[in-house]
Design a protein around this motif. Sequence first.
Motif, mmCIF file in Angstrom:
data_model
loop_
_atom_site.group_PDB
_atom_site.id
_atom_site.type_symbol
_atom_site.label_atom_id
_atom_site.label_comp_id
_atom_site.label_asym_id
_atom_site.label_seq_id
_atom_site.Cartn_x
_atom_site.Cartn_y
_atom_site.Cartn_z
ATOM 1 N N TYR A 94 -12.093 3.396 8.921
ATOM 2 C CA TYR A 94 -12.406 1.986 9.163
ATOM 3 C C TYR A 94 -11.150 1.353 9.729
ATOM 4 O O TYR A 94 -10.116 2.026 9.825
ATOM 5 N N MET A 122 0.810 -1.224 0.000
ATOM 6 C CA MET A 122 0.000 0.000 0.000
ATOM 7 C C MET A 122 0.839 1.269 0.000
ATOM 8 O O MET A 122 0.292 2.367 0.011
ATOM 9 N N GLU A 143 0.536 -0.672 10.046
ATOM 10 C CA GLU A 143 0.766 -2.010 9.493
ATOM 11 C C GLU A 143 1.214 -2.037 8.037
ATOM 12 O O GLU A 143 1.658 -3.080 7.564
ATOM 13 N N HIS A 144 1.113 -0.959 7.311
ATOM 14 C CA HIS A 144 1.455 -1.011 5.884
ATOM 15 C C HIS A 144 2.926 -0.762 5.603
ATOM 16 O O HIS A 144 3.392 -1.016 4.502
ATOM 17 N N LYS A 200 -4.150 7.577 1.395
ATOM 18 C CA LYS A 200 -4.320 6.488 2.341
ATOM 19 C C LYS A 200 -3.446 6.677 3.571
ATOM 20 O O LYS A 200 -2.240 6.877 3.426
ATOM 21 N N SER A 226 -11.088 -1.264 0.712
ATOM 22 C CA SER A 226 -9.985 -0.643 -0.050
ATOM 23 C C SER A 226 -10.247 -0.743 -1.553
ATOM 24 O O SER A 226 -9.896 0.171 -2.310
ATOM 25 N N HIS A 253 -8.915 -1.807 12.135
ATOM 26 C CA HIS A 253 -8.758 -2.858 13.135
ATOM 27 C C HIS A 253 -8.860 -2.204 14.515
ATOM 28 O O HIS A 253 -7.858 -2.005 15.191
ATOM 29 N N HIS A 260 -7.707 3.057 9.667
ATOM 30 C CA HIS A 260 -7.435 3.342 8.263
ATOM 31 C C HIS A 260 -8.236 4.583 7.903
ATOM 32 O O HIS A 260 -9.463 4.545 7.852
ATOM 33 N N ARG A 318 -16.333 -5.631 4.966
ATOM 34 C CA ARG A 318 -15.209 -4.948 5.602
ATOM 35 C C ARG A 318 -13.918 -5.093 4.780
ATOM 36 O O ARG A 318 -13.206 -4.128 4.553
HETATM 37 C C1 MLT Z 1 -7.460 -3.188 5.396
HETATM 38 O O1 MLT Z 1 -7.440 -3.391 6.600
HETATM 39 O O2 MLT Z 1 -8.504 -3.218 4.723
HETATM 40 C C2 MLT Z 1 -6.142 -3.005 4.699
HETATM 41 O O3 MLT Z 1 -5.114 -2.677 5.543
HETATM 42 C C3 MLT Z 1 -6.183 -2.286 3.412
HETATM 43 C C4 MLT Z 1 -6.482 -0.820 3.512
HETATM 44 O O4 MLT Z 1 -6.192 -0.188 4.506
HETATM 45 O O5 MLT Z 1 -6.991 -0.253 2.553
#
Ligand code: MLT
Length: 475
Positions: free
Chosen positions: A386, A89, A429-430, A355, A344, A388, A395, A340
């Motif tokens: 959105y 990403m 995390e990316h 992003k 992306s 985790h 995100h 979910r």
């Molecule tokens: C996600 O959790 O969907 C991914 O990390 C990808 C994103 O952030 O677009």
Amino acid sequence: LTRERYPVRRLPFSVVSGEDLAAFERIVPGRVITDPEVLEASNVDWLRTVRGSSVLLLRPRTTEEVSHILRHCHERNLAVNPQGGNTGMVGGSVPVFDEVILSTALMNQVISFHDMSGTLVCQAGCVLEDLSRHVEERGFVMPLDLGAKGSCHIGGNVATNAGGLRFLRYGSLHGTVLGLEAVLADGTVLNCLSTLRKDNTGYDLKQLFIGSEGTLGVITAVSILCPPKPRAVSVAFLGCPGFSEVLQTFSTCKGLLGEILSAYEFMDAECMWLVTRHLRLTSPVQESPFYVLIETSGSRAGHDAEKLNDFLEQVLSSGLVTDGTVATDHMKVKALWALRERISEALSRDGYVYKYDLSLPTERLYDLVTDLRARLGPRAKHVVGYGHLGDGNLHLNVTSEAFSPSVLGALEPYVYEWTAEQQGSVSAEHGLGFKKRGVLGYSKPPEALHLMQQLKALLDPKGILNPYKTLPAQA
Ligand code: MLT
Ligand code: FAD
Ligand code: ZN
């Protein structure tokens, strides 16, 4: 396109010559790709925001071949871009100029699987979804899962230290990767492919490569600990009236679901609009300002259902949740997850995507989204949040019709400063790759940056591995 937006100068590496091509043809016969049409896909990233101009793609099958390739590149001072599934990403997976692309696509063999311990040893180019299938047939699951599972490689996952959808339950790859094999810049093979759970003999070198984004070595094989496959999986998809209710629902479910809670993801109403509009998915619940996806994984369906019902009763009766649906059937579970996981994809169909992937204190996780909506006004098509939530990972994504310097100027460095003020992370995390290399300093002190530069110089003295990535450009 890339160089206008991200000013960067080519470093004085050599240019691939006819003699180099002949040498590579001897190392990986028939797997030296120079066809511009084939190269096109490897030169551009998944988000289609950065593009390189490599004229050479190599497809080794073995560690030995990787070693010979790197030895040659090192001697000749040729820059190399390791590439897995090219789903990254942050623009780390594609060349910036004419770096040689070293793809792990043909390194896709499972080496061994131990039925008792659940230890999987495989080559770096195995596709995550294929590995999932392999271990699930044997009663285990991969400790990580992500929307890109159909394309991403395990080597790429380890190189980015991917988090994903099972992080809440099984933790980071820093814990589940037991060993790895990497080829260093000069071709040296470093075999740390241990399968031991415990091994405190000296420094844990494998950790250096986890999350190093191809800048310290090419990961050629990994050994990874797979947990037993849960016998019962349920997913609840719920609508919440506000972000405060999203947080309170999280606290409630941690208390009531305890050890069976395996994911807590959230998305806002704009995300739902995007997936229903662009991907034609259907929302299973009434329209709400926020949605949460809760997954439970346990060993006895009846026990889990009882706990989940208690939890649902409580959150519905207290008004924390206004509507919801629960699935245990595999296909229905997948359909709920798609809402979910595919955000992306929906975003990239909406326009140009800015992003951000941030770690923030959970209580303040959504404040930045609200704040940016006001700050950007009509300049943005969508400002969405959105992610985790259970891991404190937001995100934050913004779309506009086309790339706009004014939108970018309103977002940066504002987002990074805001995050640093909260002692958050500018990349949860990316990773940093190419696009975020300049912002490492918002999350790490100068001493840490300096040590990183020293480690890079030690492992890759000529700087041939993924130049222009991860670490800020040096003066
Ligand atoms: C996600 O959790 O969907 C991914 O990390 C990808 C994103 O952030 O677009
Ligand atoms: P690539 O994209 O090919 O490469 C990524 C980086 O790793 C590059 O810097 C590359 O040089 C390096 N690299 C690749 N292979 C090797 C190797 N063998 N040795 C050394 N370096 C290597 N990420 C998350 O953390 N969580 C998510 O939930 C998540 N969801 C995603 C959903 C979608 C739809 C997409 C498109 C991406 C998502 N990602 C997510 C981004 C994530 O970083 C990647 O999907 C994945 O980990 C990268 O694997 P890859 O094989 O595609 O690597
Ligand atoms: Zn994510």
